[in-house]
Design a protein around this motif. Sequence first.
Motif, PDB file in Angstrom:
ATOM      1  N   LEU A 173       0.841  -1.199   0.000  1.00  0.00           N
ATOM      2  CA  LEU A 173       0.000   0.000   0.000  1.00  0.00           C
ATOM      3  C   LEU A 173       0.873   1.244   0.000  1.00  0.00           C
ATOM      4  O   LEU A 173       1.715   1.419   0.869  1.00  0.00           O
TER       5      LEU A 173
ATOM      6  N   ALA B 111      -7.834  -6.990  11.814  1.00  0.00           N
ATOM      7  CA  ALA B 111      -7.373  -5.620  12.021  1.00  0.00           C
ATOM      8  C   ALA B 111      -5.867  -5.566  12.249  1.00  0.00           C
ATOM      9  O   ALA B 111      -5.186  -4.663  11.754  1.00  0.00           O
ATOM     10  N   GLU B 112      -5.327  -6.536  12.978  1.00  0.00           N
ATOM     11  CA  GLU B 112      -3.875  -6.584  13.169  1.00  0.00           C
ATOM     12  C   GLU B 112      -3.177  -6.817  11.833  1.00  0.00           C
ATOM     13  O   GLU B 112      -2.148  -6.207  11.534  1.00  0.00           O
ATOM     14  N   PHE B 113      -3.756  -7.685  11.050  1.00  0.00           N
ATOM     15  CA  PHE B 113      -3.185  -7.975   9.740  1.00  0.00           C
ATOM     16  C   PHE B 113      -3.195  -6.721   8.863  1.00  0.00           C
ATOM     17  O   PHE B 113      -2.199  -6.382   8.227  1.00  0.00           O
ATOM     18  N   LEU B 114      -4.327  -6.009   8.881  1.00  0.00           N
ATOM     19  CA  LEU B 114      -4.428  -4.770   8.107  1.00  0.00           C
ATOM     20  C   LEU B 114      -3.395  -3.749   8.560  1.00  0.00           C
ATOM     21  O   LEU B 114      -2.814  -3.033   7.750  1.00  0.00           O
ATOM     22  N   ALA B 115      -3.173  -3.695   9.864  1.00  0.00           N
ATOM     23  CA  ALA B 115      -2.205  -2.725  10.376  1.00  0.00           C
ATOM     24  C   ALA B 115      -0.795  -3.041   9.855  1.00  0.00           C
ATOM     25  O   ALA B 115      -0.003  -2.137   9.603  1.00  0.00           O
TER      26      ALA B 115
ATOM     27  N   LEU C 172      -0.212  -4.511   6.905  1.00  0.00           N
ATOM     28  CA  LEU C 172      -0.230  -4.130   5.484  1.00  0.00           C
ATOM     29  C   LEU C 172      -0.098  -2.606   5.347  1.00  0.00           C
ATOM     30  O   LEU C 172       0.408  -2.100   4.355  1.00  0.00           O
ATOM     31  N   ASP C 173      -0.573  -1.912   6.347  1.00  0.00           N
ATOM     32  CA  ASP C 173      -0.643  -0.453   6.308  1.00  0.00           C
ATOM     33  C   ASP C 173       0.584   0.219   6.921  1.00  0.00           C
ATOM     34  O   ASP C 173       0.679   1.435   6.971  1.00  0.00           O
TER      35      ASP C 173
ATOM     36  N   ARG D 110       2.517   2.960   5.084  1.00  0.00           N
ATOM     37  CA  ARG D 110       1.727   4.173   4.921  1.00  0.00           C
ATOM     38  C   ARG D 110       1.815   5.031   6.176  1.00  0.00           C
ATOM     39  O   ARG D 110       2.014   6.230   6.128  1.00  0.00           O
ATOM     40  N   ARG D 111       1.633   4.363   7.310  1.00  0.00           N
ATOM     41  CA  ARG D 111       1.700   5.106   8.569  1.00  0.00           C
ATOM     42  C   ARG D 111       3.099   5.658   8.789  1.00  0.00           C
ATOM     43  O   ARG D 111       3.285   6.702   9.384  1.00  0.00           O
TER      44      ARG D 111
ATOM     45  N   PHE E 169      -2.948   0.550  19.190  1.00  0.00           N
ATOM     46  CA  PHE E 169      -1.793  -0.330  19.234  1.00  0.00           C
ATOM     47  C   PHE E 169      -0.768   0.176  20.226  1.00  0.00           C
ATOM     48  O   PHE E 169      -0.590   1.362  20.400  1.00  0.00           O
TER      49      PHE E 169
ATOM     50  N   MET F 283      -3.009  -5.265  19.311  1.00  0.00           N
ATOM     51  CA  MET F 283      -4.157  -4.426  19.613  1.00  0.00           C
ATOM     52  C   MET F 283      -4.510  -4.516  21.089  1.00  0.00           C
ATOM     53  O   MET F 283      -4.588  -5.590  21.652  1.00  0.00           O
TER      54      MET F 283
ATOM     55  N   TYR G  99     -13.278  -2.724  16.130  1.00  0.00           N
ATOM     56  CA  TYR G  99     -14.605  -3.092  15.652  1.00  0.00           C
ATOM     57  C   TYR G  99     -15.138  -4.341  16.359  1.00  0.00           C
ATOM     58  O   TYR G  99     -15.946  -5.088  15.837  1.00  0.00           O
TER      59      TYR G  99
END
Lengths: 432, 203
Positions: A255, A404-408, A410-411, A414-415, B25, B43, B48
């Motif tokens: 990303l 969500a951890e997985f997305l973080a 991947l992201d 970007r961050r 996080f 986390m 969500y």
Amino acid sequence: MFDRNQSSSPANRFAAFVKRMHGCGRLVVQPRMGFSSPEMMRAGLCATRDAHACTVGTITLDSFTRVGDHGAARRALDSGDELNGFPLVAHGTGTTNTMLAGLQGPDFPVQVRHGTALPDDIVAVLVDTYVDATEGGPVSYTLPYGRTPLDQAVASWARCSHRLVEKEGDGVTWHIETFGGCMLGQLCPPELLVALSVLEAIFFARHGLASVSLSYAQQTNAEQDAEALAALRTLAAKHLPGVEWHLVLYSWMGLFPRTAAGARRLMQESVAIARTARVERLMVKTSSEANRIPTIAENIAALEAADSMTRANPFHPVSCGDTGILDTASDLVGDVLNESEEIGKAILRAFQTGRLDVPYCVHPDNRNRARSYIDGAGWLRWSHSGAMPITVTGRCAPVSLTAAEFLAMLDYNRRRFDPVDGESPSVEPIVA
Amino acid sequence: VSSVVATSLRVLVGDLDTDQLVSHFRPLCAEEEQPTDAILYVMLTDPYADLIGRTAVPAEPLRCLVSNLPSDAHTWSLVTLELLLRQLGHVVINLGSCPPQDLIVARCRALRPDLVVLSTLNGHGHIEGPELVRRIRLDRDLHDLHIVIGGKLNCSDNAAESNALLLSVGFDEVFDADDGLQPFIEFVHELAAARNVRPEPVL
């Protein structure tokens, strides 16, 4: 414009140009450009050639051609649907050569990029075009991109390598870049990327290619990447005697930052890694990658920006130590080579036994037992190494991840690079 | 919570915006007691969790087939969707990238899933989506299968036209970039809740 007017007598135009530019202290920059219409494709190549940067050209093929559905590519051309690349087989040799007429030469070589597990159709057209460089590999173009059985891909890439070598002569020699160092683009730790890049280069060399390049894709920590590239160079020198080779770094493939400032910071880090590791060629992305296929102008702007960064002084190298990437990658390669005298068989057996295992890769021929994560310093780590000869050291490796951890993960880049509210990024980049 | 979800999880559309997740996080291990390679960002709270919580233990899990379209090689969204659907308590079979059309249809026939989730990012969704869904709907046994699609569905910036087309040719839902993942989670929740009143698929 860059002065391209001092040709030597190359074994392969593409490799010779890269080597010559490296000798002049220049980093060759390359786009990932591909358009469906021959007119647009030619315009893109012309613009790449004329950019104020040390460039080689790219023809990226569309994804119908990549999966061998040339009928769908043809129908899309007929009905005016825009494709996401140049449909080489649907256009055929004639149209391709007309598109390329007068463009290519020792001072502006062009590479065809496709991502095809079974490239026979593409190679059949390629051998009669003016192009003399392509890329891929039996593992790197198969495991990430579909369900083609690995043994079929190994056989196809062996056939295609032979076909290219057969066509050599009359001043034409072929160059293939391994895509093995870019497996899945992200979350594959460097030890495995380096090993796969070297193994695919050995595969091509043993099938007669005399000119190869070895890829590596930028991950999430510059120091780790610089160390990985040093390991790649050491192993290439060891395993490719008598073969002409260079290294190519891919700017981050995951990303992309959403902001121009973030994209620029990312590119600065890519260039710093490339310069530190004395990489010869750099694949460049654009600031619009996050949203859509970039325009010609956006590609050129990115190439020129990257080129000017390569010449920036003073140059702050990335610090580069030895945390064991070379040793582990070397073990992985050695293990595979011990499986069989025949490199294709050796690679197949290694995947069957799990001695090679790409994390998060859902291809049916990948064991998919290995897992990776990004640690607090941005280093890509193993949480599970499956049956590979890799020691897992992180004591807080995750057992299982939520979406969500997985997305973080991947992201993460970007961050790391995008500014928050117009200020500095939420995670400081290593190269300012 | 919903606003975080709406802006943060754009798996189906390929544009992830998890800036707002950062505050959730922290390093699992304190720096002073662990080497840096042992620090993992985990986390503290799942942003969500509330939304997922409603369906975390469905009475009867949905059997979901997750897949890309035949020409599309992107897999990260598929892996994420698999993790999400499992978290929601459902059963997932992941066909991965570039499944031939025949394979998708064959798996639909053989498995009779409750839900088919197609996620595509390469811009060919508006071409391949209609072909596939028409073919599935033509099959008498599969005409009432729940099929959704999301991602980057064409090569331009304007998704509206493609979304309308995909709905008109037989998709039950099309998930758009600007709506995030919340509508998808809600769709799955409603489907799971409604499952008991639907006729059982013939096995």
